[in-house]
Design an enzyme around this catalytic site. Sequence first.
Site, PDB file in Angstrom:
ATOM      1  CD  GLU A  45      -3.006  -0.685   2.224  1.00  0.00           C
ATOM      2  OE1 GLU A  45      -3.570   0.156   2.121  1.00  0.00           O
ATOM      3  OE2 GLU A  45      -3.258  -1.915   2.982  1.00  0.00           O
ATOM      4  CG  ASP A  46      -0.739   4.285   0.693  1.00  0.00           C
ATOM      5  OD1 ASP A  46      -1.643   3.969  -0.045  1.00  0.00           O
ATOM      6  OD2 ASP A  46      -1.105   4.426   2.001  1.00  0.00           O
ATOM      7  CB  CYS A  85      -6.754   2.448  -1.424  1.00  0.00           C
ATOM      8  SG  CYS A  85      -7.522   3.315   0.018  1.00  0.00           S
ATOM      9  CG  ASP A 248      -2.734   0.402  -2.573  1.00  0.00           C
ATOM     10  OD1 ASP A 248      -1.624   1.357  -2.462  1.00  0.00           O
ATOM     11  OD2 ASP A 248      -3.827   0.545  -1.757  1.00  0.00           O
TER      12      ASP A 248
END
Length: 622
Positions: A45-46, A85, A248
């Site tokens: 993530e990120d 997201c 993502d």
Amino acid sequence: MKRITWFLLLPFCGILLTLKPLSAQRAATHSGHPPPPNILWIVSEDNSAEYVGCYGNKMATTPNLDKLASEGVLYENAFASAPVCAPTRSTLIAGVYATAMGTQHMRSTYPIPDFIRFFPYYLQQSGYYCTNQAKKDYNTVDQPGAWNESSKKAIYRNRRPGQPFFAVINLGTTHESSIHNSIPAAQLKHDPEKMPIPAYLPHTPEVKHDLAQYYDKMQQMDAQVGKILDRLEKDGLAGNTIVFYYGDNGGVLPRSKRFVYESGLRIPLIIRFPEQYRYLSPANPGTATDRMVSFVDFAPTVLSLAGIKIPPYMQGKAFLGSEKQPPAVYAYGFRGRMDETYDMSRTVRDSRYRYIRNYMPDRIYGQHIAYLWEAPSMQSWEKAYKEGRCDQIQSAFWQSKPPEELYDIRNDPDNVHNLAGDPKYKAVLISMRKANAAWIRHIHDAGFMPEAMMAERAEHAGTTIYQYVRSRAYPQEKILSMAEIASMGAPRDLEKLMEGLKDADPAVRYWAAYGCVLLKRKALPARQQLSALLDDPYPDVAIAAAEACYNLGDTTRSINRLLKALDHDNDKVRLHALNVLRVMGRGALPALPKLRALQQSPRIVKGETYGQRTIDYIISNL
């Protein structure tokens, strides 16, 4: 292909035809072809590509990902469809742009047509065992049947013997929340004073510390990837599993996640093909490809790898497998509402340039978003700007946007030198402007209606947003044309805007009113028409008219109309009005009693998080 060094390193009628029974797949195996591959997605993530060692960052500590790149193919031009997201995962799971489904606004759950299936459904129908561990966040009504298992414990090991699997493992270690609480500097593995700071950020201690802490989190995530791959090997599955690793969306410093720049949209993507599926690989192990790929392409690509025909409604194009398509020229992206803050941009990226079209250019880049401001680096940037310690590039974030931006990625990776006004790049600008205009029309972009209006018009028609914007009831060309005229903020277009204020379609009236907002005092000839629109039956139109009238000096009626909107039943109407009050700054002072009353109301306290955040922010500044 380029060698890389590992250590641097419509519709429903066609759906039934897309499914290949497992028995047919087994027959193919007996005929000499390999069985359907297992497919594993490892998702972090990120994090932008820039934080992974095999993408050229010597500061990064990602040995497992670097090794994976040495065994697979690294994609240099892979992009999320949105820089946050939920909207980008909506695109990912459907193979359809979120803007085409009306799911582009953060944390919204507008329904999509029944024939648009989350793509693991097709894999299940073809005999695959599908697991998700564990994040969904698809920004629409869930389809639980898409997964055989979806939980923190979901794992491919629970399938039948010999059954192929598709598994997703989401790693939240690098999520932006990982820098909200600072770790003591003495405990960091990476030195804050050695951090490479992007040109758009000030060199504050907080920026340096957040970045060093984030590199530590990347190192932890990389170790998790190593354990996942080790488990796959121990399970005896590495030889028949195609492994994807990707982020993502971009992140995690300020002006990355949520913003349609390289730092928000360019993601790492590595795909490893075991020997028996090497024929599906676009290149030899340890090489890089510059092919343009986007999240909208991932669903059709997985189906293509599994030998499943791609549903005709999918807007993405397979870049691997039996239905592989020619390389795309462009990757497209979008920005809608980010949590409690409304904004609207679309972007087009080719092999060298990024074009951005800002449809709300008067809203500064740095509009307050409560969750984003939890990062110490974000707070320190705002403080440095207010104290006059930012240079021209760093200060731009706190100012209004141009309608168009154009960046040469090769020479300006930080995207800080806007070439849109440079005559030398006029041909590039016009070409990419046309590409954007063609794209939003081709996909039937639903984002050109305000959020509340978008949902209301579809509901009134008894259909989904996706279907409504494809119906004869929706005058797409008229709305898009007015949005393009209005958002340029050109005084010469006032006559066209005044015509738009009288249009029968509320979205056209909205954009015409918003165009007058951008013109401020230069919209004075439209004052009477704008005043009449304060009583428009569509509240989003009335709110835009109220902001335009406020700029023309009609402050009392404007504030009163916004206060009326705060009593509306639709929370997105209320949020729209609150966003305008926030822009007014101290001009919103007459609304303070109403805001204080709302701050204590059960509706706001118990469930309306975005409204509560905005009210709290306005009051704190008044």
